[in-house]
Write a protein that holds these residues in place. Structure first.
Motif, PDB file in Angstrom:
ATOM      1  N   ALA A 155      16.988   7.858  13.573  1.00  0.00           N
ATOM      2  CA  ALA A 155      16.050   8.934  13.879  1.00  0.00           C
ATOM      3  C   ALA A 155      15.648   9.757  12.670  1.00  0.00           C
ATOM      4  O   ALA A 155      14.738  10.556  12.758  1.00  0.00           O
ATOM      5  CB  ALA A 155      16.669   9.858  14.928  1.00  0.00           C
ATOM      6  N   LEU A 156      16.337   9.538  11.531  1.00  0.00           N
ATOM      7  CA  LEU A 156      16.018  10.354  10.366  1.00  0.00           C
ATOM      8  C   LEU A 156      14.664   9.970   9.796  1.00  0.00           C
ATOM      9  O   LEU A 156      14.208   8.838   9.930  1.00  0.00           O
ATOM     10  CB  LEU A 156      17.104  10.180   9.305  1.00  0.00           C
ATOM     11  N   PRO A 157      13.990  10.887   9.109  1.00  0.00           N
ATOM     12  CA  PRO A 157      12.645  10.621   8.610  1.00  0.00           C
ATOM     13  C   PRO A 157      12.662   9.661   7.437  1.00  0.00           C
ATOM     14  O   PRO A 157      13.678   9.478   6.791  1.00  0.00           O
ATOM     15  CB  PRO A 157      12.164  12.011   8.167  1.00  0.00           C
ATOM     16  N   PRO A 158      11.546   9.008   7.125  1.00  0.00           N
ATOM     17  CA  PRO A 158      11.469   8.091   5.992  1.00  0.00           C
ATOM     18  C   PRO A 158      11.551   8.830   4.672  1.00  0.00           C
ATOM     19  O   PRO A 158      11.443  10.046   4.610  1.00  0.00           O
ATOM     20  CB  PRO A 158      10.092   7.422   6.169  1.00  0.00           C
ATOM     21  N   ILE A 159      11.707   8.055   3.584  1.00  0.00           N
ATOM     22  CA  ILE A 159      11.961   8.646   2.276  1.00  0.00           C
ATOM     23  C   ILE A 159      10.852   9.587   1.821  1.00  0.00           C
ATOM     24  O   ILE A 159      11.117  10.571   1.145  1.00  0.00           O
ATOM     25  CB  ILE A 159      12.149   7.543   1.210  1.00  0.00           C
ATOM     26  N   SER A 160       9.642   9.297   2.183  1.00  0.00           N
ATOM     27  CA  SER A 160       8.555  10.120   1.658  1.00  0.00           C
ATOM     28  C   SER A 160       8.638  11.569   2.107  1.00  0.00           C
ATOM     29  O   SER A 160       8.167  12.465   1.413  1.00  0.00           O
ATOM     30  CB  SER A 160       7.209   9.525   2.092  1.00  0.00           C
ATOM     31  N   SER A 161       9.254  11.820   3.286  1.00  0.00           N
ATOM     32  CA  SER A 161       9.303  13.185   3.771  1.00  0.00           C
ATOM     33  C   SER A 161      10.684  13.807   3.704  1.00  0.00           C
ATOM     34  O   SER A 161      10.846  14.983   3.990  1.00  0.00           O
ATOM     35  CB  SER A 161       8.816  13.227   5.221  1.00  0.00           C
ATOM     36  N   SER A 162      11.701  13.013   3.347  1.00  0.00           N
ATOM     37  CA  SER A 162      13.062  13.542   3.355  1.00  0.00           C
ATOM     38  C   SER A 162      13.669  13.666   1.973  1.00  0.00           C
ATOM     39  O   SER A 162      14.785  14.123   1.834  1.00  0.00           O
ATOM     40  CB  SER A 162      13.963  12.641   4.203  1.00  0.00           C
ATOM     41  N   ASP A 222       1.971   9.405  -2.229  1.00  0.00           N
ATOM     42  CA  ASP A 222       2.763   8.178  -2.228  1.00  0.00           C
ATOM     43  C   ASP A 222       2.095   7.104  -3.078  1.00  0.00           C
ATOM     44  O   ASP A 222       2.772   6.304  -3.728  1.00  0.00           O
ATOM     45  CB  ASP A 222       2.938   7.679  -0.798  1.00  0.00           C
ATOM     46  N   ARG A 223       0.765   7.085  -3.103  1.00  0.00           N
ATOM     47  CA  ARG A 223       0.048   6.106  -3.937  1.00  0.00           C
ATOM     48  C   ARG A 223       0.333   6.340  -5.413  1.00  0.00           C
ATOM     49  O   ARG A 223       0.430   5.379  -6.193  1.00  0.00           O
ATOM     50  CB  ARG A 223      -1.454   6.183  -3.641  1.00  0.00           C
ATOM     51  N   PHE A 224       0.485   7.600  -5.810  1.00  0.00           N
ATOM     52  CA  PHE A 224       0.864   7.910  -7.189  1.00  0.00           C
ATOM     53  C   PHE A 224       2.221   7.289  -7.521  1.00  0.00           C
ATOM     54  O   PHE A 224       2.396   6.650  -8.571  1.00  0.00           O
ATOM     55  CB  PHE A 224       0.920   9.426  -7.396  1.00  0.00           C
ATOM     56  N   TYR A 225       3.193   7.447  -6.625  1.00  0.00           N
ATOM     57  CA  TYR A 225       4.516   6.889  -6.878  1.00  0.00           C
ATOM     58  C   TYR A 225       4.484   5.362  -6.891  1.00  0.00           C
ATOM     59  O   TYR A 225       5.249   4.721  -7.617  1.00  0.00           O
ATOM     60  CB  TYR A 225       5.510   7.391  -5.830  1.00  0.00           C
ATOM     61  N   LEU A 226       3.594   4.767  -6.106  1.00  0.00           N
ATOM     62  CA  LEU A 226       3.446   3.315  -6.125  1.00  0.00           C
ATOM     63  C   LEU A 226       2.932   2.856  -7.485  1.00  0.00           C
ATOM     64  O   LEU A 226       3.415   1.861  -8.050  1.00  0.00           O
ATOM     65  CB  LEU A 226       2.503   2.875  -5.005  1.00  0.00           C
ATOM     66  N   ASN A 259       0.810  -1.218   0.000  1.00  0.00           N
ATOM     67  CA  ASN A 259       0.000   0.000   0.000  1.00  0.00           C
ATOM     68  C   ASN A 259       0.843   1.267   0.000  1.00  0.00           C
ATOM     69  O   ASN A 259       0.292   2.368   0.064  1.00  0.00           O
ATOM     70  CB  ASN A 259      -0.924   0.006   1.222  1.00  0.00           C
ATOM     71  N   SER A 260       2.170   1.131  -0.037  1.00  0.00           N
ATOM     72  CA  SER A 260       3.062   2.295  -0.026  1.00  0.00           C
ATOM     73  C   SER A 260       4.357   1.948  -0.737  1.00  0.00           C
ATOM     74  O   SER A 260       4.684   0.769  -0.926  1.00  0.00           O
ATOM     75  CB  SER A 260       3.374   2.726   1.415  1.00  0.00           C
ATOM     76  N   THR A 261       5.093   2.986  -1.128  1.00  0.00           N
ATOM     77  CA  THR A 261       6.387   2.751  -1.761  1.00  0.00           C
ATOM     78  C   THR A 261       7.382   2.156  -0.761  1.00  0.00           C
ATOM     79  O   THR A 261       8.252   1.373  -1.148  1.00  0.00           O
ATOM     80  CB  THR A 261       6.966   4.064  -2.332  1.00  0.00           C
ATOM     81  N   GLU A 262       7.247   2.523   0.512  1.00  0.00           N
ATOM     82  CA  GLU A 262       8.122   1.955   1.541  1.00  0.00           C
ATOM     83  C   GLU A 262       7.952   0.440   1.588  1.00  0.00           C
ATOM     84  O   GLU A 262       8.923  -0.310   1.715  1.00  0.00           O
ATOM     85  CB  GLU A 262       7.801   2.582   2.897  1.00  0.00           C
ATOM     86  N   GLU A 263       6.722  -0.018   1.457  1.00  0.00           N
ATOM     87  CA  GLU A 263       6.442  -1.457   1.433  1.00  0.00           C
ATOM     88  C   GLU A 263       6.928  -2.078   0.130  1.00  0.00           C
ATOM     89  O   GLU A 263       7.548  -3.148   0.114  1.00  0.00           O
ATOM     90  CB  GLU A 263       4.936  -1.680   1.589  1.00  0.00           C
ATOM     91  N   TYR A 264       6.657  -1.415  -0.987  1.00  0.00           N
ATOM     92  CA  TYR A 264       6.955  -1.965  -2.314  1.00  0.00           C
ATOM     93  C   TYR A 264       8.453  -2.053  -2.566  1.00  0.00           C
ATOM     94  O   TYR A 264       8.934  -2.987  -3.214  1.00  0.00           O
ATOM     95  CB  TYR A 264       6.291  -1.093  -3.383  1.00  0.00           C
ATOM     96  N   PHE A 265       9.220  -1.067  -2.080  1.00  0.00           N
ATOM     97  CA  PHE A 265      10.652  -1.004  -2.365  1.00  0.00           C
ATOM     98  C   PHE A 265      11.506  -1.745  -1.339  1.00  0.00           C
ATOM     99  O   PHE A 265      12.482  -2.393  -1.702  1.00  0.00           O
ATOM    100  CB  PHE A 265      11.124   0.453  -2.440  1.00  0.00           C
TER     101      PHE A 265
END
Length: 524
Positions: A512-519, A368-372, A32-38
């Motif tokens: 502690a750094l943020p995930p890819i979607s926000s960084s 994020d769904r668009f990028y997925l 359901n997200s690029t974090e999951e897909y990648f």
């Protein structure tokens, strides 16, 4: 002798393929997200990632080509892999901590943080082009024995295999890729052991006969130990192995993505150790199978062998000597070796396309769904290109296929390893010095490649053996980048956590750094 697949063989292969499809469908509902897909939410344990690495690196070409090399010659190509443990130690101590910091998703994000935009884009495009060529070759090569066994036109085999692999890869993302890789690695090891077992069972003297006859025929030789870098000596192959494994462990997205998908740095290190501990004995076993086949057909001469290509000897033995069902399992292992390399390549290209070429510039204006959706679209497009490439390779001579690979490698293989090495181990080289040195190295790379193809007048060539194009280009880049840093100046970037000299300073903020979607916007 009729060498078509028997019903039990077909049943074993179909059962394996259905299992792969089932894994893809199961994981498709969880993406359901690029974090999951990648990167699978970075939740994999070390043993899972380690087996996935094994499945990814060992291709069908390995399963067939290494026994063929030992069958027709000796073990000298094993020297490439004997250096693997040394580079694995470097990966565990140095490379993995670099990529685990900051929750990266792509190897080339590091190049962007270390040097800037141009090296990052160069690295991404180089990886994509080289992967496309490699995957098309793997798909073509695995189609040869399948055609040999089924009698189907090779174009049909290429298309069906490509569509099948694309389906579960596009649907299931990295989780489907990793878990199918695990199954494929297990099938691969089982197939390897079954081949060896049946050869030993048939030989009157068993393993002793293989060792004695192989030694008498010098089949265990690792090549000449003379220092001659223009010949395929032990030292030449070993040096090239160091360079090859440095490139894979330090900057190959297929490997780096698995570092990043592990649930912790400890698990990523454990995965690399597991992979390295299994891979070297497995490669040795492939060579031993090739020598065992040589001894087998010395003991039991078969006129049919003379009419076969070297790569067809092992499939011939499988279908002529191994019982139905078990033979199908081994053929599935050959297919598994190809599928695990191809699914990883498709997923990694879709990953770097979104993470390195689209998201930094489109940013958070799109969801994020668009990028997925884009990632799945890219994976589908890559699959079409790979199938088209496999069909193209099937219609041209092998010499031409090698020429195409050489041209692409010469133009785009370039200085990627040098970029990562100079980034990791120096503080002086900044983005400008790296970019200028990179462009000069690419020109030099093209010159050497075109010289090898005979496109440059003989009097203007350096007479360099093809083995040394990659090493020389990377060496030139490193020297130029370092010298230019004295003219241009050192890096003005904050290199905290980006070199071996500054890595420890970032230790407290790695997780502690943020995930890819926000960084993603901060990477440039």
């Amino acid at each position: 002798m009729d060498l078509t697949l028997r019903p039990l063989d077909i049943a074993a292969i179909v059962a394996y393929l259905v299992a792969m499809i089932g894994i893809g469908i199961y994981f498709s509902r969880r993406n359901n997200s690029t974090e999951e897909y990648f990167v699978g939410n970075r939740s994999f344990s070390g043993w899972v990632i380690g087996l996935s690495m094994l499945g990814t690196i060992v291709s069908s070409a390995t399963f067939l080509a290494l026994p063929a090399a030992a069958y027709v010659l000796d073990w000298r190509q094993l020297a490439v892999n004997l250096v693997l443990p040394l580079i694995a130690v470097l990966a565990v101590l140095v490379f993995i901590p670099f990529f685990r910091r900051g929750k990266l998703t792509s190897a080339f994000e590091y190049l962007g943080m270390r040097y800037g935009t141009l090296p990052r884009i160069y690295g991404t495009i180089s990886f994509i082009l080289l992967q496309l060529i490699r995957m098309a070759q793997i798909l073509f090569l695995v189609s040869i024995p399948v055609q040999f066994l089924t009698g189907l036109p090779i174009e049909v085999v290429v298309i069906v295999a490509g569509i099948f692999i694309a389906f579960y890869t596009i649907a299931g993302g990295i989780e489907a890729v990793v878990w199918t890789d695990v199954v494929q690695a297990i099938v691969l090891m089982a197939g390897c052991l079954l081949c060896f077992t049946y050869i030993v069972m048939d030989l009157p003297g068993g393993v002793t006969q293989i060792i004695e006859t192989g030694a008498a025929e010098n089949k265990f030789s690792l090549g000449s130990f003379q220092w001659n870098l223009n010949e395929r000596t032990f030292w030449t192959v070993a040096i090239l192995g160091v360079i090859n494994w440095l490139a894979i462990y330090s900057g190959d997205q297929n490997m780096v993505q698995r570092y990043l998908a592990a649930r912790s740095t400890h698990e990523a290190r454990k995965a690399t150790i597991i992979y390295s501990a299994i891979a070297l004995p497995m490669w040795t076993m492939f060579f031993f199978i090739g020598t065992a086949l040589f001894v087998y057909y010395q003991a039991f001469p078969d006129p049919a062998i003379a009419s076969l290509e070297t790569d067809q000897v092992l499939p011939y033995f499988i279908l002529s000597r191994i019982p139905a069902g078990l033979a199908g399992l081994i053929i599935a292992a050959v297919m598994a070796a190809a599928m695990s390399s191809l699914d990883s390549g498709i997923n990694s290209i879709s990953t770097v396309t979104v993470v390195d070429l689209l998201r930094p510039y489109l940013g958070d204006e799109y969801s994020d769904r668009f990028y997925l959706r884009v990632a799945r679209t890219v994976a589908a497009l890559v699959s079409v290109l790979v199938v088209s490439g496999g069909i193209l390779f099937s219609s041209i001579a092998k010499e031409s296929m090698n020429d195409i690979s050489l041209i692409v490698t010469s133009l785009f293989g370039g200085c990627l390893m040098g970029l990562f090495m100079m980034g990791f181990f120096t503080r002086r080289v900044n983005g400008t010095a790296a970019s200028v040195a990179m462009l000069l190295a690419i020109v030099f790379n093209a010159y050497l490649g075109f010289s090898l193809l005979g496109w440059v007048p003989h009097q203007w060539t350096l007479g360099i053996h093809s083995y040394w194009i990659g090493p020389l280009v990377n060496l030139l880049f490193a020297v130029l980048a370092y010298l230019l840093s004295f003219v241009i100046g050192t890096s003005s970037r904050d290199l905290t956590g980006l070199t071996v000299w500054t890595l420890e300073k970032s230790g407290r903020r790695v997780e502690a750094l943020p995930p890819i979607s926000s960084s993603v916007r901060t990477l440039e």
